[in-house]
Design a protein around this motif. Structure first.
Motif, PDB file in Angstrom:
ATOM      1  N   PHE A   4      33.989  13.439  -3.161  1.00  0.00           N
ATOM      2  CA  PHE A   4      32.837  12.686  -3.659  1.00  0.00           C
ATOM      3  C   PHE A   4      32.186  11.899  -2.514  1.00  0.00           C
ATOM      4  N   CYS A   5      33.005  11.210  -1.731  1.00  0.00           N
ATOM      5  CA  CYS A   5      32.475  10.437  -0.598  1.00  0.00           C
ATOM      6  C   CYS A   5      31.881  11.356   0.465  1.00  0.00           C
ATOM      7  N   ALA A   6      32.477  12.542   0.636  1.00  0.00           N
ATOM      8  CA  ALA A   6      31.944  13.492   1.618  1.00  0.00           C
ATOM      9  C   ALA A   6      30.533  13.938   1.234  1.00  0.00           C
ATOM     10  N   ILE A   7      30.312  14.185  -0.060  1.00  0.00           N
ATOM     11  CA  ILE A   7      28.970  14.577  -0.512  1.00  0.00           C
ATOM     12  C   ILE A   7      27.980  13.432  -0.298  1.00  0.00           C
ATOM     13  N   LEU A   8      28.401  12.209  -0.610  1.00  0.00           N
ATOM     14  CA  LEU A   8      27.521  11.057  -0.398  1.00  0.00           C
ATOM     15  C   LEU A   8      27.199  10.894   1.088  1.00  0.00           C
ATOM     16  N   ARG A   9      28.176  11.146   1.962  1.00  0.00           N
ATOM     17  CA  ARG A   9      27.910  11.078   3.400  1.00  0.00           C
ATOM     18  C   ARG A   9      26.894  12.144   3.800  1.00  0.00           C
ATOM     19  N   GLN A  10      27.019  13.340   3.206  1.00  0.00           N
ATOM     20  CA  GLN A  10      26.066  14.405   3.506  1.00  0.00           C
ATOM     21  C   GLN A  10      24.658  14.038   3.036  1.00  0.00           C
ATOM     22  N   LEU A  11      24.585  13.196   2.004  1.00  0.00           N
ATOM     23  CA  LEU A  11      23.297  12.689   1.528  1.00  0.00           C
ATOM     24  C   LEU A  11      22.889  11.416   2.271  1.00  0.00           C
ATOM     25  N   ASP A  12      23.587  11.164   3.404  1.00  0.00           N
ATOM     26  CA  ASP A  12      23.253  10.078   4.336  1.00  0.00           C
ATOM     27  C   ASP A  12      23.553   8.682   3.797  1.00  0.00           C
ATOM     28  N   MET A  13      24.558   8.573   2.959  1.00  0.00           N
ATOM     29  CA  MET A  13      25.046   7.246   2.550  1.00  0.00           C
ATOM     30  C   MET A  13      25.975   6.722   3.646  1.00  0.00           C
ATOM     31  N   GLU A  14      25.763   5.483   4.079  1.00  0.00           N
ATOM     32  CA  GLU A  14      26.615   4.888   5.099  1.00  0.00           C
ATOM     33  C   GLU A  14      28.006   4.608   4.542  1.00  0.00           C
ATOM     34  N   ARG A  15      29.021   4.741   5.402  1.00  0.00           N
ATOM     35  CA  ARG A  15      30.399   4.501   4.961  1.00  0.00           C
ATOM     36  C   ARG A  15      30.594   3.079   4.439  1.00  0.00           C
ATOM     37  N   GLY A  16      29.867   2.130   5.033  1.00  0.00           N
ATOM     38  CA  GLY A  16      29.995   0.742   4.600  1.00  0.00           C
ATOM     39  C   GLY A  16      29.633   0.541   3.138  1.00  0.00           C
ATOM     40  N   GLN A  17      28.792   1.432   2.574  1.00  0.00           N
ATOM     41  CA  GLN A  17      28.401   1.313   1.167  1.00  0.00           C
ATOM     42  C   GLN A  17      29.584   1.548   0.231  1.00  0.00           C
ATOM     43  N   PHE A  18      30.573   2.317   0.690  1.00  0.00           N
ATOM     44  CA  PHE A  18      31.713   2.641  -0.178  1.00  0.00           C
ATOM     45  C   PHE A  18      32.588   1.416  -0.450  1.00  0.00           C
ATOM     46  N   LEU A  19      32.413   0.371   0.343  1.00  0.00           N
ATOM     47  CA  LEU A  19      33.201  -0.856   0.156  1.00  0.00           C
ATOM     48  C   LEU A  19      32.506  -1.828  -0.801  1.00  0.00           C
ATOM     49  N   LYS A  20      31.280  -1.522  -1.198  1.00  0.00           N
ATOM     50  CA  LYS A  20      30.507  -2.409  -2.069  1.00  0.00           C
ATOM     51  C   LYS A  20      30.630  -1.978  -3.522  1.00  0.00           C
ATOM     52  N   GLY A  21      30.299  -2.887  -4.426  1.00  0.00           N
ATOM     53  CA  GLY A  21      30.153  -2.520  -5.819  1.00  0.00           C
ATOM     54  C   GLY A  21      28.873  -1.729  -6.006  1.00  0.00           C
ATOM     55  N   MET A  22      28.886  -0.728  -6.886  1.00  0.00           N
ATOM     56  CA  MET A  22      27.714   0.134  -7.031  1.00  0.00           C
ATOM     57  C   MET A  22      26.521  -0.602  -7.623  1.00  0.00           C
ATOM     58  N   GLU A  23      26.752  -1.746  -8.261  1.00  0.00           N
ATOM     59  CA  GLU A  23      25.628  -2.528  -8.765  1.00  0.00           C
ATOM     60  C   GLU A  23      24.777  -3.084  -7.615  1.00  0.00           C
ATOM     61  N   GLU A  24      25.330  -3.116  -6.385  1.00  0.00           N
ATOM     62  CA  GLU A  24      24.595  -3.595  -5.221  1.00  0.00           C
ATOM     63  C   GLU A  24      23.787  -2.484  -4.552  1.00  0.00           C
ATOM     64  N   TYR A  25      23.959  -1.243  -4.977  1.00  0.00           N
ATOM     65  CA  TYR A  25      23.252  -0.125  -4.361  1.00  0.00           C
ATOM     66  C   TYR A  25      21.765  -0.178  -4.688  1.00  0.00           C
ATOM     67  N   SER A  26      20.960   0.407  -3.807  1.00  0.00           N
ATOM     68  CA  SER A  26      19.549   0.602  -4.123  1.00  0.00           C
ATOM     69  C   SER A  26      19.428   1.664  -5.212  1.00  0.00           C
ATOM     70  N   GLU A  27      18.253   1.745  -5.827  1.00  0.00           N
ATOM     71  CA  GLU A  27      18.063   2.745  -6.888  1.00  0.00           C
ATOM     72  C   GLU A  27      18.242   4.163  -6.352  1.00  0.00           C
ATOM     73  N   GLY A  28      17.771   4.393  -5.123  1.00  0.00           N
ATOM     74  CA  GLY A  28      17.947   5.714  -4.529  1.00  0.00           C
ATOM     75  C   GLY A  28      19.409   6.047  -4.309  1.00  0.00           C
ATOM     76  N   GLN A  29      20.196   5.070  -3.874  1.00  0.00           N
ATOM     77  CA  GLN A  29      21.627   5.297  -3.663  1.00  0.00           C
ATOM     78  C   GLN A  29      22.349   5.528  -4.988  1.00  0.00           C
ATOM     79  N   LYS A  30      21.926   4.836  -6.040  1.00  0.00           N
ATOM     80  CA  LYS A  30      22.530   5.062  -7.355  1.00  0.00           C
ATOM     81  C   LYS A  30      22.258   6.483  -7.842  1.00  0.00           C
ATOM     82  N   LYS A  31      21.033   6.957  -7.612  1.00  0.00           N
ATOM     83  CA  LYS A  31      20.704   8.335  -8.001  1.00  0.00           C
ATOM     84  C   LYS A  31      21.583   9.335  -7.245  1.00  0.00           C
ATOM     85  N   LYS A  32      21.846   9.049  -5.987  1.00  0.00           N
ATOM     86  CA  LYS A  32      22.686   9.938  -5.189  1.00  0.00           C
ATOM     87  C   LYS A  32      24.119   9.968  -5.732  1.00  0.00           C
ATOM     88  N   VAL A  33      24.592   8.836  -6.244  1.00  0.00           N
ATOM     89  CA  VAL A  33      25.916   8.804  -6.873  1.00  0.00           C
ATOM     90  C   VAL A  33      25.967   9.769  -8.049  1.00  0.00           C
TER      91      VAL A  33
END
Length: 509
Positions: free
Chosen positions: A418-447
């Motif tokens: 799952f994290c590998a796919i998010l990395r391929q969609l250019d999500m920074e590794r640091g985002q994986f340490l955050k709660g998903m409620e802190e993600y931007s709308e675009g990052q939530k869609k990528k999830v």
């Protein structure tokens, strides 16, 4: 004509791992129609907020203009009020007659100002907020994703409207909108910021040519470095070999050599060692020239999907089908007839409120993919194949909370994949340490998209999956679908995506 000067801008969110901007400088004319491009999380919305002075930063931003931002925040109380009663609270000094004039340019009657705002369609709400935004004078406008959740007709209206205006920054991932509405682009690349004249397609073609040139230069430098390293290694070996023969020799086997040969061998070895040093300098120079090449090259990794093959050819069968909410006087639609066969990619198309999302949920319900009960009455026939497995992407991201690990456990997903796919969609590794409620709308869609890609399915049902998703990721997803050809039923108002992906379109009228 005034200018906005950004000089040595550096910014990082408190507690962040990396700077969003680092020593950035550029200037923008206030009569430009500027498109702001970049991957999700690269700082587009952040930059608009920095212009408004919402965050402290290092460096300077100087401008002799007033900034105003779209979308305005409409409170829960205001949602129950007509826009005419609160639009001055959104934009101080806003005059009703100016707003009515702007609504006319948007093809909208003035009566929408006097109806409860929350009861209006997304298109009507957007038109009111844009009319309020453009009702001022001499403001430089910051417009953030104005077409999300709008149907095709509303998008075209907004596109024509913005094309007739000037003096704004437009953040959008809609390629069609950017091509029609901007005359300059500001691109947040991976390692740099780029400003050039033209629209999205102009920039994309220039980037394609530049990337090709940099790849060719990179290959040339790599070949030259390889040749120099080989030559340096050979010359160094010859020098070492000669150095080892400088002292001591066999007078029988080397009868042509005397003690005086030592000076000659020493001079020859010194010359070879000098050549090695010269080659090393050339290698260093070639490496320096190579640095910076490909730094901003977009080479998105190829995504993978795991579709299942159903034993039946027809997965969804509809004949004269209709849906109507139990408390509604009129049906959403009637007489809908179509099939979804293996390998087809069907786009549902229609205006906001015509029942696209409701139809998708009804298909999910019939296939047993969701337990949610819809308060609707149906007519006609809607059948799904027995044992049909569906992977669903909802347009709603509000349920995304907690950590990535918790999300994966809840959905029984392999966290590393799952994290590998998010990395391929250019999500920074640091985002994986955050709660998903802190993600931007675009990052939530990528999830949600990543979760769908990991779910083997016979049918993929995607409801406006690309809202807020950046252009580069959209092109990755297009490439994925064309490569794996999954059976897909989707709603998406991005014209370019729909035209490229759909094998058929079903109109809901």
């Amino acid at each position: 004509m005034a200018q906005i000067h950004v000089s040595h801008l550096t910014f990082c969110y408190e507690g962040g791992f990396d700077n969003i901007f680092e020593d950035v400088s550029f200037s923008v004319d206030t009569d430009w129609k500027l498109g702001l491009l970049g991957r999700n999380g690269k700082g587009k919305t952040t930059f608009l907020k920095l212009l408004q002075g919402r965050y402290p930063y290092q460096g300077t931003i100087s401008a002799n203009t007033v900034f105003d931002y779209f979308p305005y925040t409409v409170s829960e109380g205001q949602m129950h009020m007509p826009a005419a009663e609160f639009m001055e609270a959104l934009k101080p000094g806003c005059e009703a007659w100016r707003v009515i004039c702007e609504l006319g340019e948007l093809g909208q009657e003035a009566d929408v100002l006097y109806r409860p705002f929350g009861g209006l369609s997304p298109g009507e709400q957007t038109k009111i907020l844009l009319a309020v935004l453009f009702s001022g004078e001499n403001d430089f406008l910051l417009i953030d994703e104005p077409t999300n959740h709008l149907d095709q007709a509303s998008r075209e209206t907004v596109r024509r409207y913005l094309a007739s205006k000037k003096g704004f920054i437009l953040v959008s991932h809609d390629r069609d909108l950017l091509d029609h509405c901007v005359d300059h682009v500001l691109v947040l690349n991976r390692r740099s910021i780029e400003l050039q004249s033209g629209n999205f397609s102009t920039w994309q073609e220039n980037k394609r040519r530049r990337d090709q040139f940099e790849q060719a230069e990179n290959e040339k430098h790599l070949k030259e470095i390889g040749k120099l390293k080989q030559a340096a290694a050979r010359t160094s070996a010859w020098a070492d070999k000669n150095e080892s023969t400088k002292i001591g020799f066999d007078p029988i086997e080397e009868h042509d050599r005397s003690k005086n040969t030592r000076a000659f061998l020493g001079a020859k070895t010194k010359k070879m060692q000098s050549r090695v040093k010269q080659m090393e300098k050339r290698i260093h120079r070639e490496i320096q020239e190579k640095e910076g090449l490909l730094a901003d090259l977009e080479q998105p990794a190829d995504l993978k999907i795991m579709p299942l093959v159903h034993h039946r050819e027809t997965l969804v069968h509809m004949r004269e089908y209709g849906l109507q909410y139990e408390d509604a006087e009129e049906p959403l639609f009637t007489g809908l007839t179509f099939d979804i066969s293996r390998g087809e990619r069907i786009a549902l198309h229609g205006s906001n409120g015509c029942g696209k999302s409701t139809l998708l949920k009804r298909i999910l319900q019939k296939a047993g993919a969701v337990r949610e009960s819809l308060p609707v009455r149906e007519s006609g026939l809607c059948e799904t194949a027995a044992g049909l497995v569906i992977s669903y992407v909802s347009q709603d991201t509000s349920m995304l909370r907690g950590s990535v690990s918790e999300f994966c456990r809840e959905r029984e997903l392999d966290e590393s994949l799952f994290c590998a796919i998010l990395r391929q969609l250019d999500m920074e590794r640091g985002q994986f340490l955050k709660g998903m409620e802190e993600y931007s709308e675009g990052q939530k869609k990528k999830v949600l998209i990543a979760a769908s890609l990991l779910a083997p399915a016979h049918l993929y049902v995607w409801d406006e999956p690309l809202n807020y998703v950046d252009v580069f990721s959209r092109m990755q997803i297009e490439k994925l679908i064309l490569a794996y050809e999954p059976t897909l039923l989707f709603v998406e108002h991005d014209v370019r995506f729909r035209e490229k992906i759909a094998t058929g379109t079903v109109e809901l009228i």
